[in-house]
Design a protein around this motif. Structure first.
Motif, mmCIF file in Angstrom:
data_model
loop_
_atom_site.group_PDB
_atom_site.id
_atom_site.type_symbol
_atom_site.label_atom_id
_atom_site.label_comp_id
_atom_site.label_asym_id
_atom_site.label_seq_id
_atom_site.Cartn_x
_atom_site.Cartn_y
_atom_site.Cartn_z
ATOM 1 N N GLY A 187 8.862 2.582 -2.213
ATOM 2 C CA GLY A 187 8.469 1.752 -1.057
ATOM 3 C C GLY A 187 7.892 2.492 0.135
ATOM 4 O O GLY A 187 6.872 2.094 0.667
ATOM 5 N N ASP A 223 0.100 -8.676 -4.808
ATOM 6 C CA ASP A 223 1.349 -9.460 -4.824
ATOM 7 C C ASP A 223 1.566 -10.199 -3.496
ATOM 8 O O ASP A 223 2.383 -11.112 -3.434
ATOM 9 C CB ASP A 223 2.547 -8.524 -5.084
ATOM 10 C CG ASP A 223 2.605 -7.375 -4.085
ATOM 11 O OD1 ASP A 223 1.646 -6.580 -4.062
ATOM 12 O OD2 ASP A 223 3.589 -7.301 -3.314
ATOM 13 N N ASN A 235 -5.926 -3.600 -3.240
ATOM 14 C CA ASN A 235 -4.480 -3.458 -3.466
ATOM 15 C C ASN A 235 -3.681 -4.580 -2.785
ATOM 16 O O ASN A 235 -4.200 -5.341 -1.997
ATOM 17 C CB ASN A 235 -4.027 -2.083 -2.967
ATOM 18 C CG ASN A 235 -2.571 -1.806 -3.320
ATOM 19 O OD1 ASN A 235 -2.066 -2.314 -4.325
ATOM 20 N ND2 ASN A 235 -1.877 -1.028 -2.500
ATOM 21 N N LYS A 236 -2.402 -4.620 -3.138
ATOM 22 C CA LYS A 236 -1.392 -5.538 -2.598
ATOM 23 C C LYS A 236 -1.635 -6.977 -3.067
ATOM 24 O O LYS A 236 -1.451 -7.932 -2.309
ATOM 25 C CB LYS A 236 -1.315 -5.446 -1.065
ATOM 26 C CG LYS A 236 -1.098 -4.008 -0.555
ATOM 27 C CD LYS A 236 -0.571 -3.941 0.859
ATOM 28 C CE LYS A 236 -0.519 -2.496 1.354
ATOM 29 N NZ LYS A 236 0.020 -2.322 2.674
ATOM 30 N N GLY A 253 -5.673 8.275 6.191
ATOM 31 C CA GLY A 253 -6.383 6.993 6.397
ATOM 32 C C GLY A 253 -7.586 7.125 7.316
ATOM 33 O O GLY A 253 -7.569 7.871 8.281
ATOM 34 N N VAL A 285 0.019 -2.307 -6.625
ATOM 35 C CA VAL A 285 0.663 -1.028 -6.955
ATOM 36 C C VAL A 285 2.160 -1.246 -7.121
ATOM 37 O O VAL A 285 2.798 -0.654 -7.980
ATOM 38 C CB VAL A 285 0.363 0.015 -5.853
ATOM 39 C CG1 VAL A 285 1.209 1.258 -6.040
ATOM 40 C CG2 VAL A 285 -1.103 0.375 -5.858
ATOM 41 N N SER A 286 2.714 -2.173 -6.321
ATOM 42 C CA SER A 286 4.165 -2.376 -6.371
ATOM 43 C C SER A 286 4.596 -3.088 -7.651
ATOM 44 O O SER A 286 5.705 -2.886 -8.117
ATOM 45 C CB SER A 286 4.633 -3.142 -5.144
ATOM 46 O OG SER A 286 4.156 -4.469 -5.205
ATOM 47 N N SER A 345 -6.036 3.311 6.701
ATOM 48 C CA SER A 345 -4.622 3.659 6.761
ATOM 49 C C SER A 345 -3.760 2.459 6.343
ATOM 50 O O SER A 345 -4.069 1.319 6.685
ATOM 51 C CB SER A 345 -4.289 4.064 8.204
ATOM 52 O OG SER A 345 -3.002 4.567 8.252
ATOM 53 N N GLY A 346 -2.738 2.731 5.564
ATOM 54 C CA GLY A 346 -1.774 1.696 5.193
ATOM 55 C C GLY A 346 -2.182 0.794 4.036
ATOM 56 O O GLY A 346 -1.471 -0.161 3.701
ATOM 57 N N VAL A 347 -3.306 1.096 3.376
ATOM 58 C CA VAL A 347 -3.761 0.216 2.277
ATOM 59 C C VAL A 347 -3.004 0.498 0.975
ATOM 60 O O VAL A 347 -3.104 -0.259 0.007
ATOM 61 C CB VAL A 347 -5.287 0.345 2.025
ATOM 62 C CG1 VAL A 347 -6.075 -0.168 3.221
ATOM 63 C CG2 VAL A 347 -5.687 1.773 1.678
ATOM 64 N N GLY A 348 -2.284 1.631 0.958
ATOM 65 C CA GLY A 348 -1.496 1.959 -0.235
ATOM 66 C C GLY A 348 -2.078 3.092 -1.059
ATOM 67 O O GLY A 348 -1.837 3.165 -2.271
ATOM 68 N N LYS A 349 -2.784 4.007 -0.419
ATOM 69 C CA LYS A 349 -3.392 5.131 -1.164
ATOM 70 C C LYS A 349 -2.318 6.016 -1.784
ATOM 71 O O LYS A 349 -2.381 6.343 -2.961
ATOM 72 C CB LYS A 349 -4.298 5.966 -0.239
ATOM 73 C CG LYS A 349 -5.477 5.208 0.334
ATOM 74 C CD LYS A 349 -6.357 6.069 1.193
ATOM 75 C CE LYS A 349 -5.655 6.619 2.416
ATOM 76 N NZ LYS A 349 -5.178 5.598 3.364
ATOM 77 N N THR A 350 -1.338 6.396 -0.958
ATOM 78 C CA THR A 350 -0.279 7.265 -1.485
ATOM 79 C C THR A 350 0.507 6.537 -2.575
ATOM 80 O O THR A 350 0.809 7.108 -3.630
ATOM 81 C CB THR A 350 0.672 7.709 -0.347
ATOM 82 O OG1 THR A 350 -0.118 8.278 0.695
ATOM 83 C CG2 THR A 350 1.676 8.733 -0.835
ATOM 84 N N ALA A 351 0.797 5.271 -2.319
ATOM 85 C CA ALA A 351 1.535 4.475 -3.316
ATOM 86 C C ALA A 351 0.766 4.423 -4.637
ATOM 87 O O ALA A 351 1.351 4.558 -5.719
ATOM 88 C CB ALA A 351 1.761 3.067 -2.774
HETATM 89 N N1 LIG Z 1 3.840 -5.339 -1.237
HETATM 90 C C1 LIG Z 1 3.153 -4.226 -1.474
HETATM 91 N N2 LIG Z 1 3.259 -3.172 -0.643
HETATM 92 C C2 LIG Z 1 2.546 -2.071 -0.928
HETATM 93 C C3 LIG Z 1 1.697 -1.988 -2.066
HETATM 94 N N3 LIG Z 1 1.130 -0.770 -2.057
HETATM 95 C C4 LIG Z 1 1.597 -0.125 -0.988
HETATM 96 N N4 LIG Z 1 2.454 -0.896 -0.289
HETATM 97 C C5 LIG Z 1 3.146 -0.567 0.956
HETATM 98 O O1 LIG Z 1 2.189 -0.370 1.964
HETATM 99 C C6 LIG Z 1 2.637 0.617 2.888
HETATM 100 C C7 LIG Z 1 1.566 1.694 3.042
HETATM 101 O O2 LIG Z 1 1.447 2.387 1.816
HETATM 102 P P1 LIG Z 1 0.903 3.894 1.773
HETATM 103 O O3 LIG Z 1 0.806 4.260 0.350
HETATM 104 O O4 LIG Z 1 1.694 4.776 2.666
HETATM 105 O O5 LIG Z 1 -0.541 3.677 2.413
HETATM 106 P P2 LIG Z 1 -1.641 4.798 2.749
HETATM 107 O O6 LIG Z 1 -2.955 4.161 2.520
HETATM 108 O O7 LIG Z 1 -1.378 6.044 1.991
HETATM 109 O O8 LIG Z 1 -1.400 5.017 4.297
HETATM 110 P P3 LIG Z 1 -1.804 6.304 5.212
HETATM 111 O O9 LIG Z 1 -1.029 7.480 4.719
HETATM 112 O O10 LIG Z 1 -1.416 5.885 6.599
HETATM 113 O O11 LIG Z 1 -3.274 6.490 5.087
HETATM 114 C C8 LIG Z 1 3.960 1.157 2.342
HETATM 115 O O12 LIG Z 1 5.011 0.521 2.996
HETATM 116 C C9 LIG Z 1 3.938 0.735 0.875
HETATM 117 O O13 LIG Z 1 5.222 0.522 0.357
HETATM 118 C C10 LIG Z 1 1.608 -3.139 -2.926
HETATM 119 O O14 LIG Z 1 0.893 -3.186 -3.932
HETATM 120 N N5 LIG Z 1 2.356 -4.221 -2.571
#
Ligand SMILES: Nc1nc2c(ncn2[C@@H]2O[C@H](COP(=O)(O)OP(=O)(O)OP(=O)(O)O)[C@@H](O)[C@H]2O)c(=O)[nH]1
Length: 248
Positions: free
Chosen positions: A60, A155, A152-153, A90, A183-184, A42-48
């Motif tokens: 964001g 940056d 991911n991330k 997640g 991703v950002s 969870s929170g690794v940025g899958k949706t992003a």
């Molecule tokens: N700085 C930065 N933030 C990122 C990046 N990718 C995603 N985020 C942030 O990370 C947070 C989680 O991103 P999500 O895409 O919701 O992550 P997820 O894996 O889908 O999370 P779940 O739905 O809980 O499983 C958000 O606040 C995004 O804006 C990145 O490459 N850089």
């Protein structure tokens, strides 16, 4: 790029390899269909990641997702493919293994390829990759499922907990491709990760009787002489010798 379909539930889709799945190997307009599941903690940025791939945009904040399915078309090696990308909830690791519910398992079984994501800012998300990869492969026993590992991330180096080099090592141990992305900040890495998967699936889906293969199998083999032929040639040779001897 065009969004064709949005927000279907994975329950509607049959598992890859099933008879029903074989029937739906073709997407809209009869295009070859490639189904990709995006999994990770969870929170690794899958949706992003999914949204970036589909729209080229980084937005964001996202709602915690419950497993949305998106479709777009891409050009791979001159062919237009229909790609379905399944975002998933997640995953968490517990003492006695991963928390993969039936919805997630169905999604992994449905997929032709999987993107496994971790965040370089979250060591726990990296720690569960080995188990997750094993789980994915177990749900596709007997086939080599194309998998790409995405760190991911990139940056957020100032708060990194995982050296991307470790991701690379893990990927080569697991036998999959590796992409370090932000991703950002960078669309290209995201695009490349999906693109390489589509290529792998395309090569895997290529029917055994492809034009190239059929062409090679049509090359006429040199005929081995049969007994009749050999006898005939032997007689010819003999009578020629007899003729030579009598003329001397
Ligand atoms: N700085 C930065 N933030 C990122 C990046 N990718 C995603 N985020 C942030 O990370 C947070 C989680 O991103 P999500 O895409 O919701 O992550 P997820 O894996 O889908 O999370 P779940 O739905 O809980 O499983 C958000 O606040 C995004 O804006 C990145 O490459 N850089």
């Amino acid at each position: 790029m065009r969004l064709i379909q949005n927000m279907c539930t994975i329950a509607e889709y049959p598992a890859a390899g099933s008879a029903a799945a074989a029937e739906c190997c073709l997407g809209p307009a009869g295009r070859r269909l490639v189904k990709i599941a995006v999994v990770g903690a969870s929170g690794v940025g899958k949706t992003a990641l999914v949204v970036r791939f589909l729209t080229k945009r980084f937005i964001g904040d996202y709602e915690r997702n419950a497993g949305n399915l998106y479709t777009r078309q891409v050009q791979v090696e001159g062919e237009t493919l229909a790609i379905q990308v399944q975002d998933t909830p997640g995953i968490q690791a517990h003492e006695n293994g991963l928390s993969c519910n039936e919805q997630l398992n169905r999604c992994i079984r449905w997929a032709d390829a999987v993107v496994i994501v971790f965040s370089i800012t979250d060591h726990k998300s990296y720690e569960l990759i080995g188990q997750l990869h094993q789980h994915v492969q177990q749900l596709h026993l007997g086939t080599r499922l194309p998998v790409v590992l995405v760190a991911n991330k990139a940056d957020l180096l100032h708060i990194k907990q995982v050296d991307p080099q470790l991701g690379l090592q893990l990927a080569s141990m697991l036998g999959c491709s590796f992409y370090e992305v932000s991703v950002s900040e960078n669309y290209n890495g995201v695009y490349n990760a999906f693109h390489v998967l589509c290529k792998e699936v395309r090569h895997k889906q290529q029917p055994s009787g492809t034009p190239e293969k059929r062409r090679t199998s049509l090359i006429p083999r040199p005929k081995s002489p049969n007994m009749q032929d050999l006898k005939r040639r032997f007689k010819q040779a003999l009578s020629a010798k007899v003729r030579t001897v009598t003329s001397v």
